[in-house]
Enzyme design. Sequence first.
Site, PDB file in Angstrom:
ATOM      1  CB  SER A   1       4.895 -26.686  -7.717  1.00 19.81           C
ATOM      2  OG  SER A   1       4.385 -27.638  -7.303  1.00 19.81           O
TER       3      SER A   1
ATOM      4  CG  HIS B   1      13.733 -22.513 -20.017  1.00 18.57           C
ATOM      5  ND1 HIS B   1      13.789 -21.496 -20.520  1.00 18.57           N
ATOM      6  CD2 HIS B   1      13.739 -22.227 -18.744  1.00 18.57           C
ATOM      7  CE1 HIS B   1      13.701 -20.380 -19.907  1.00 18.57           C
ATOM      8  NE2 HIS B   1      13.678 -20.859 -18.695  1.00 18.57           N
TER       9      HIS B   1
ATOM     10  CG  ASP C   1      17.071 -22.548 -11.436  1.00 19.57           C
ATOM     11  OD1 ASP C   1      17.546 -22.855 -12.487  1.00 19.57           O
ATOM     12  OD2 ASP C   1      17.412 -21.487 -11.132  1.00 19.57           O
TER      13      ASP C   1
END
Length: 289
Positions: free
Chosen positions: A255, A154, A98
């Site tokens: 981050s 991922h 995300d």
Amino acid sequence: MTVKTLIASLTQQEDLNFLLTNRIPRAAITRFMGWFSKIENSLIRDLSIGCWKLFSDLDLSEAKETHFKSLHDCFTRELRPGLRPFDSDPAIVASPSDGIIGAHGTIQDGELYQIKGAPYSLRDLVADPAVVETHRNGRFVTLRLTSSMYHRFHAPADLTMEQVSLIHGDTWNVNPIALKRVERLFCKNERAVIRTHLASGEKFTIVPVAAILVASVRLHALDRVLNAQTERPLVFPCSASARKGEELGWFEHGSTIIMLAPADFEFCDNVIEGARIRAGEELWRKRVG
């Protein structure tokens, strides 16, 4: 005016935001936060998460578990199965996490930029001549994770991890305000350089960049956490394969991830600066012809 809206209006003032998040002992506060967030005490956990909600748009409705042992446990939470499906088209390289899409475009002879008019060197970012040559005129995209987002990342495609390098550095905030004020910010912060190649052979590089309150990244392939306390050697050979969508690791808080791709990949139509993207959504497509 609610407390939350008052806090939001104050933190949107650039001078105050920069002062509160950068003109402080960044490294010491980051180390303290790493320790504090792991305290398994119900009162500390509940107060910390409540305070966090005041400063962010934290939404835990997608979380796999509703009970957390600590603030850290909440930060690194898993999601319920099926909420981040990865694009099944093998020609698509998906977003690994995300995030909010930041600067992106073509790398011009080894130069890219953190915001418009603020260039930095690929060599300064990755400190690896082989990676520089691989991506000298390739593509890049910056994905910024805010504190409230899902923090796991991922495999963006079927790939093999070849090597992980850790570059010690600072912990500047990586929000847009700091990116406007701190030159070559990504080249100054703690970061990892993950060299990979796709199942189809193309070389991709993933660069997780640390920030204030977060200077650790957990990589499953190495079975360890990388941070400022990691001792030399800082280069880790690796030969770990991952299927598209398989979890590679997580940030401990939030981050930035910088993705580096070959020149024969083009951005998908949804890649717009400032837009939100979810793990699994299309990011790049291999150019045909």
